[in-house]
Design a protein around this motif. Structure first.
Motif, PDB file in Angstrom:
ATOM      1  N   THR A   9       0.839  -1.210   0.000  1.00 31.23           N
ATOM      2  CA  THR A   9       0.000   0.000   0.000  1.00 31.23           C
ATOM      3  C   THR A   9       0.867   1.249   0.000  1.00 31.23           C
ATOM      4  O   THR A   9       0.577   2.220  -0.717  1.00 31.23           O
ATOM      5  N   ILE A  10       1.939   1.237   0.777  1.00 26.94           N
ATOM      6  CA  ILE A  10       2.879   2.368   0.780  1.00 26.94           C
ATOM      7  C   ILE A  10       3.430   2.569  -0.629  1.00 26.94           C
ATOM      8  O   ILE A  10       3.459   3.687  -1.151  1.00 26.94           O
ATOM      9  N   LYS A  11       3.865   1.491  -1.255  1.00 28.42           N
ATOM     10  CA  LYS A  11       4.434   1.543  -2.613  1.00 28.42           C
ATOM     11  C   LYS A  11       3.400   2.063  -3.611  1.00 28.42           C
ATOM     12  O   LYS A  11       3.680   2.926  -4.443  1.00 28.42           O
ATOM     13  N   LYS A  12       2.192   1.531  -3.546  1.00 30.22           N
ATOM     14  CA  LYS A  12       1.120   1.921  -4.474  1.00 30.22           C
ATOM     15  C   LYS A  12       0.859   3.427  -4.416  1.00 30.22           C
ATOM     16  O   LYS A  12       0.825   4.099  -5.445  1.00 30.22           O
ATOM     17  N   TYR A  13       0.699   3.964  -3.203  1.00 30.78           N
ATOM     18  CA  TYR A  13       0.383   5.384  -3.080  1.00 30.78           C
ATOM     19  C   TYR A  13       1.586   6.270  -3.395  1.00 30.78           C
ATOM     20  O   TYR A  13       1.427   7.374  -3.900  1.00 30.78           O
ATOM     21  N   SER A  14       2.771   5.767  -3.129  1.00 34.17           N
ATOM     22  CA  SER A  14       3.968   6.510  -3.513  1.00 34.17           C
ATOM     23  C   SER A  14       4.056   6.617  -5.031  1.00 34.17           C
ATOM     24  O   SER A  14       4.305   7.695  -5.574  1.00 34.17           O
ATOM     25  N   ASP A  15       3.824   5.507  -5.713  1.00 30.81           N
ATOM     26  CA  ASP A  15       3.878   5.488  -7.179  1.00 30.81           C
ATOM     27  C   ASP A  15       2.749   6.290  -7.822  1.00 30.81           C
ATOM     28  O   ASP A  15       2.971   7.049  -8.761  1.00 30.81           O
ATOM     29  N   VAL A  20       4.137   9.564   0.404  1.00 32.34           N
ATOM     30  CA  VAL A  20       4.673   8.427   1.154  1.00 32.34           C
ATOM     31  C   VAL A  20       3.884   8.263   2.446  1.00 32.34           C
ATOM     32  O   VAL A  20       4.005   9.069   3.372  1.00 32.34           O
ATOM     33  N   LEU A  21       3.057   7.220   2.482  1.00 34.81           N
ATOM     34  CA  LEU A  21       2.278   6.912   3.684  1.00 34.81           C
ATOM     35  C   LEU A  21       3.185   6.290   4.738  1.00 34.81           C
ATOM     36  O   LEU A  21       4.081   5.522   4.411  1.00 34.81           O
ATOM     37  N   ASP A  22       2.928   6.601   6.003  1.00 38.28           N
ATOM     38  CA  ASP A  22       3.592   5.862   7.067  1.00 38.28           C
ATOM     39  C   ASP A  22       2.873   4.509   7.206  1.00 38.28           C
ATOM     40  O   ASP A  22       1.749   4.346   6.720  1.00 38.28           O
ATOM     41  N   PRO A  23       3.497   3.520   7.828  1.00 39.64           N
ATOM     42  CA  PRO A  23       2.869   2.188   7.910  1.00 39.64           C
ATOM     43  C   PRO A  23       1.508   2.169   8.609  1.00 39.64           C
ATOM     44  O   PRO A  23       0.606   1.442   8.180  1.00 39.64           O
ATOM     45  N   HIS A  24       1.333   2.968   9.646  1.00 37.16           N
ATOM     46  CA  HIS A  24       0.051   2.969  10.347  1.00 37.16           C
ATOM     47  C   HIS A  24      -1.057   3.535   9.452  1.00 37.16           C
ATOM     48  O   HIS A  24      -2.151   2.974   9.368  1.00 37.16           O
ATOM     49  N   THR A  25      -0.753   4.631   8.792  1.00 36.58           N
ATOM     50  CA  THR A  25      -1.733   5.231   7.891  1.00 36.58           C
ATOM     51  C   THR A  25      -1.998   4.309   6.707  1.00 36.58           C
ATOM     52  O   THR A  25      -3.146   4.170   6.261  1.00 36.58           O
ATOM     53  N   GLU A  54      13.165   2.356   7.634  1.00 40.86           N
ATOM     54  CA  GLU A  54      13.397   0.972   7.196  1.00 40.86           C
ATOM     55  C   GLU A  54      12.192   0.435   6.435  1.00 40.86           C
ATOM     56  O   GLU A  54      12.334  -0.198   5.389  1.00 40.86           O
ATOM     57  N   SER A  55      10.993   0.688   6.954  1.00 40.01           N
ATOM     58  CA  SER A  55       9.770   0.216   6.294  1.00 40.01           C
ATOM     59  C   SER A  55       9.582   0.885   4.939  1.00 40.01           C
ATOM     60  O   SER A  55       9.194   0.230   3.965  1.00 40.01           O
ATOM     61  N   ILE A  56       9.851   2.183   4.878  1.00 43.89           N
ATOM     62  CA  ILE A  56       9.686   2.910   3.617  1.00 43.89           C
ATOM     63  C   ILE A  56      10.675   2.385   2.578  1.00 43.89           C
ATOM     64  O   ILE A  56      10.329   2.191   1.408  1.00 43.89           O
ATOM     65  N   LYS A  57      11.897   2.109   3.012  1.00 44.76           N
ATOM     66  CA  LYS A  57      12.891   1.577   2.081  1.00 44.76           C
ATOM     67  C   LYS A  57      12.482   0.181   1.601  1.00 44.76           C
ATOM     68  O   LYS A  57      12.636  -0.150   0.425  1.00 44.76           O
ATOM     69  N   LEU A  58      11.943  -0.637   2.504  1.00 49.07           N
ATOM     70  CA  LEU A  58      11.446  -1.957   2.092  1.00 49.07           C
ATOM     71  C   LEU A  58      10.316  -1.829   1.073  1.00 49.07           C
ATOM     72  O   LEU A  58      10.261  -2.577   0.102  1.00 49.07           O
ATOM     73  N   ALA A  59       9.427  -0.890   1.305  1.00 47.52           N
ATOM     74  CA  ALA A  59       8.263  -0.726   0.432  1.00 47.52           C
ATOM     75  C   ALA A  59       8.636  -0.134  -0.918  1.00 47.52           C
ATOM     76  O   ALA A  59       8.157  -0.602  -1.959  1.00 47.52           O
ATOM     77  N   CYS A  60       9.484   0.883  -0.911  1.00 44.19           N
ATOM     78  CA  CYS A  60       9.738   1.666  -2.124  1.00 44.19           C
ATOM     79  C   CYS A  60      11.096   1.409  -2.760  1.00 44.19           C
ATOM     80  O   CYS A  60      11.375   1.909  -3.848  1.00 44.19           O
TER      81      CYS A  60
END
Length: 101
Positions: A9-15, A20-25, A54-60
């Protein structure tokens, strides 16, 4: 919403939205999309994505969504105090900390 779905979901909305969504959002946004896919929904961010590099880097695949103040804090030494789970104890710690500031 598991970790894999949150990261997707983070990746989808970033793209798609360059946001860039935080994991909770991202968890809330995923569930909102799931429950009401054809409706417009307003989701308020629950945190800044810079808190979760770390989560953002994993996602994106790269470090996105940084915030200079949060980045600067990560370079400081962590300060903490173990305390009893008691209201008066916590109040006294807060007062003492404020007096020392």
């Amino acid at each position: 919403c598991d970790t894999e779905t949150t990261l997707a979901t983070i990746k989808k909305y970033s793209d798609e939205s360059n946001y860039v969504l935080d994991p909770h959002t991202a968890t809330g946004v995923y569930v909102a999309d799931l429950l009401a896919p054809d409706e417009q929904i307003v989701c308020l961010a629950t945190a800044h994505s810079g808190k979760f590099p770390e989560s953002i880097k994993l996602a994106c695949g790269e470090a996105l969504g940084n915030h200079p103040i949060l980045d600067a804090l990560s370079e400081d030494d962590m300060k903490y105090q173990v305390a009893e789970a008691d209201t008066e104890t916590i109040k006294s710690i807060i007062v003492k900390t404020l007096e020392e500031a």
